[in-house]
Design an enzyme around this catalytic site. Structure first.
Site, PDB file in Angstrom:
ATOM      1  N   ARG A   1      -4.584 -12.136  13.288  1.00  0.00           N
ATOM      2  CA  ARG A   1      -3.240 -12.520  12.150  1.00  0.00           C
ATOM      3  C   ARG A   1      -3.802 -13.710  11.297  1.00  0.00           C
ATOM      4  O   ARG A   1      -4.165 -14.608  11.815  1.00  0.00           O
ATOM      5  CB  ARG A   1      -2.089 -11.874  11.804  1.00  0.00           C
ATOM      6  CG  ARG A   1      -1.056 -11.826  10.494  1.00  0.00           C
ATOM      7  CD  ARG A   1       0.082 -11.475  10.814  1.00  0.00           C
ATOM      8  NE  ARG A   1       0.695 -10.226  11.954  1.00  0.00           N
ATOM      9  CZ  ARG A   1       0.394  -8.661  11.260  1.00  0.00           C
ATOM     10  NH1 ARG A   1      -0.254  -8.772   9.676  1.00  0.00           N
ATOM     11  NH2 ARG A   1       0.399  -7.633  12.485  1.00  0.00           N
TER      12      ARG A   1
ATOM     13  N   ASP B   1       0.982  -0.847  -0.339  1.00  0.00           N
ATOM     14  CA  ASP B   1       0.227  -0.077  -0.314  1.00  0.00           C
ATOM     15  C   ASP B   1       1.023   1.260  -0.063  1.00  0.00           C
ATOM     16  O   ASP B   1       0.469   2.307  -0.413  1.00  0.00           O
ATOM     17  CB  ASP B   1      -1.072   0.068   0.852  1.00  0.00           C
ATOM     18  CG  ASP B   1      -0.434  -0.187   2.825  1.00  0.00           C
ATOM     19  OD1 ASP B   1       1.113  -1.112   1.943  1.00  0.00           O
ATOM     20  OD2 ASP B   1      -0.771  -0.316   3.573  1.00  0.00           O
TER      21      ASP B   1
HETATM   22  N1  UDH Z   1      -6.848 -10.999   3.538  1.00  0.00           N
HETATM   23  C1  UDH Z   1      -7.540 -11.904   3.298  1.00  0.00           C
HETATM   24  N2  UDH Z   1      -6.756 -13.636   4.080  1.00  0.00           N
HETATM   25  C2  UDH Z   1      -5.895 -13.264   4.419  1.00  0.00           C
HETATM   26  C3  UDH Z   1      -4.747 -12.112   4.687  1.00  0.00           C
HETATM   27  C4  UDH Z   1      -5.381 -11.482   3.885  1.00  0.00           C
HETATM   28  O1  UDH Z   1      -8.253 -12.378   2.821  1.00  0.00           O
HETATM   29  O2  UDH Z   1      -4.858 -14.855   4.788  1.00  0.00           O
HETATM   30  C5  UDH Z   1      -7.372  -9.793   2.779  1.00  0.00           C
HETATM   31  C6  UDH Z   1      -8.979  -9.626   3.048  1.00  0.00           C
HETATM   32  O3  UDH Z   1      -8.892  -9.079   2.619  1.00  0.00           O
HETATM   33  C7  UDH Z   1      -7.839  -8.382   4.543  1.00  0.00           C
HETATM   34  C8  UDH Z   1      -6.739  -7.786   3.677  1.00  0.00           C
HETATM   35  O4  UDH Z   1      -6.221  -9.073   2.876  1.00  0.00           O
HETATM   36  O5  UDH Z   1      -8.749  -7.118   4.658  1.00  0.00           O
HETATM   37  C9  UDH Z   1      -5.619  -7.158   4.091  1.00  0.00           C
HETATM   38  O6  UDH Z   1      -5.226  -8.472   4.721  1.00  0.00           O
HETATM   39  P1  UDH Z   1      -4.208  -7.801   6.907  1.00  0.00           P
HETATM   40  O7  UDH Z   1      -3.895  -8.893   7.217  1.00  0.00           O
HETATM   41  O8  UDH Z   1      -2.862  -7.116   5.817  1.00  0.00           O
HETATM   42  O9  UDH Z   1      -5.228  -6.867   7.283  1.00  0.00           O
HETATM   43  P2  UDH Z   1      -5.673  -6.746   8.305  1.00  0.00           P
HETATM   44  O10 UDH Z   1      -6.099  -5.563   8.131  1.00  0.00           O
HETATM   45  O11 UDH Z   1      -5.041  -7.006   9.406  1.00  0.00           O
HETATM   46  O12 UDH Z   1      -7.261  -7.813   8.026  1.00  0.00           O
HETATM   47  C10 UDH Z   1      -4.117  -6.702   9.801  1.00  0.00           C
HETATM   48  C11 UDH Z   1      -3.546  -7.323  10.963  1.00  0.00           C
HETATM   49  C12 UDH Z   1      -4.702  -7.669  11.738  1.00  0.00           C
HETATM   50  C13 UDH Z   1      -3.742  -8.552  13.134  1.00  0.00           C
HETATM   51  C14 UDH Z   1      -4.203  -8.072  14.569  1.00  0.00           C
HETATM   52  C15 UDH Z   1      -4.144  -8.552  16.130  1.00  0.00           C
HETATM   53  N3  UDH Z   1      -4.725  -8.276  16.543  1.00  0.00           N
END
Ligand code: UDH
Length: 304
Positions: free
Chosen positions: A244, A212
């Site tokens: 995660r 990003d």
């Molecule tokens: N995504 C999936 N599957 C996966 C990984 C990512 O569908 O296995 C997609 C999904 O659309 C997600 C996006 O990719 O919203 C971004 O994923 P990300 O893990 O970078 O972002 P997110 O904001 O989580 O969902 C950030 C890490 C969270 C850790 C939380 C700990 N409390």
């Protein structure tokens, strides 16, 4: 057969008047919660009525230029409890009715990465763009949308307006404040011309993070566009809580990769024009309409 299941350039309403702001049935603030069992995709489709290709179209007006929107969601669910699938159900349950009220011509693309390689959000988004325009070459606006962000106010319009837009400006998890100045993740939107100009996203970010920030630089430093952030009073999102994902570990290369933008010589060579839409390679494993969206299962050809 993957790739040519649709021929959906719509002509149905060509003579009706263009959709204007007065056609939009705003409700303003929305009541969003995730403590009920979400509807199934079939139930959502039954309630919202897409056509057999997953397309939604306004009934009484013709969407003007920049209102033919593909919403592209990077996706993989490797959890036993189908956690990401549940996120998708909540998202579609809420967002489809919002976008219908906004009188858009739209289709959701879920780009589902097969198991066995690190997650690559950015490459999935490039695939979504390519598959969406293959199905409907009139699509002119692209929203790149994480699955776990649900809009809390329908005055945040999803049509394109000639600027690259950042949508997920105020997220509950970050106390509705922007976490850092150059953020361009979560939900962003570009029209077709701009997305092509920046050569889409990089295909080379495997694992979590950096893609990003690279996109921010493609837009701002590479092609000199000005990013607009949607007004925080409308661009409010609830993030569905989760851990995660396995398969999406932090990418340890992300910082040096983003730091390529610190080198004048590389920028002069326009290095981002060698990695993106024009170098994208993938295999579609399956492509079908799943009631209310197009599901594209894809092998991203990981070979590092
Ligand atoms: N995504 C999936 N599957 C996966 C990984 C990512 O569908 O296995 C997609 C999904 O659309 C997600 C996006 O990719 O919203 C971004 O994923 P990300 O893990 O970078 O972002 P997110 O904001 O989580 O969902 C950030 C890490 C969270 C850790 C939380 C700990 N409390």
């Amino acid at each position: 057969m993957p790739g040519d299941v649709f021929n959906t350039t719509s002509t149905a309403l060509e003579s009706a008047e263009f959709c204007l702001d007065e056609h939009i049935e705003y409700q303003g603030k929305l009541n969003i919660s995730f403590n009920h069992l979400p509807l199934s995709f079939e139930e959502i489709a039954k309630r919202e009525g897409p056509d057999e290709t997953g397309l939604f179209e306004p009934k009484t007006c013709t969407p003007p230029k920049n209102s033919r929107v593909a919403i592209i969601i990077p996706f993989r669910d490797e959890t036993k409890a189908l956690i990401r699938t549940r996120h998708l159900q909540y998202l579609l349950e809420h967002m489809i009715s919002v976008l219908k009220r906004q009188q858009l011509h739209f289709r959701f693309y879920i780009i589902n990465q097969i198991s066995g390689s690190p997650f690559n959000r950015a490459k999935l988004l490039n695939v979504g763009y390519k598959e969406a325009i293959k199905d409907d070459p009139t699509m002119d606006c692209f929203v790149f949308h994480d699955v776990d962000l649900v809009l809390e106010d329908d005055r945040c319009l999803y049509s394109c307006d000639g600027n690259p837009n950042h949508y997920s400006v105020a997220i509950d998890k970050f106390r509705y404040r922007i976490p850092y100045k150059k953020i361009f993740g979560g939900i962003v939107q570009l029209d077709r011309k701009m997305f092509k100009a920046v050569n889409g996203f990089s295909n080379e970010f495997w694992g979590w993070g950096g893609e990003d920030d690279d996109m921010y630089r493609r837009v701002v430093m590479g092609e000199n566009f000005k990013i607009h952030r949607k007004p925080p009073e409308f661009a409010r999102y609830k993030m569905i809580e989760h851990k995660r994902d396995s398969g999406n570990r932090k990418n340890l290369e992300r910082r040096p990769m983003v730091n390529r933008w610190n080198f004048k010589a590389l920028i002069e060579k326009r290095f981002w024009q060698l990695d993106g839409l024009n170098s994208l390679e993938y295999n579609v494993v399956a492509k079908e309409v799943n009631h209310c969206f197009v599901n594209v299962t894809v092998d991203l050809l990981y070979d590092i």
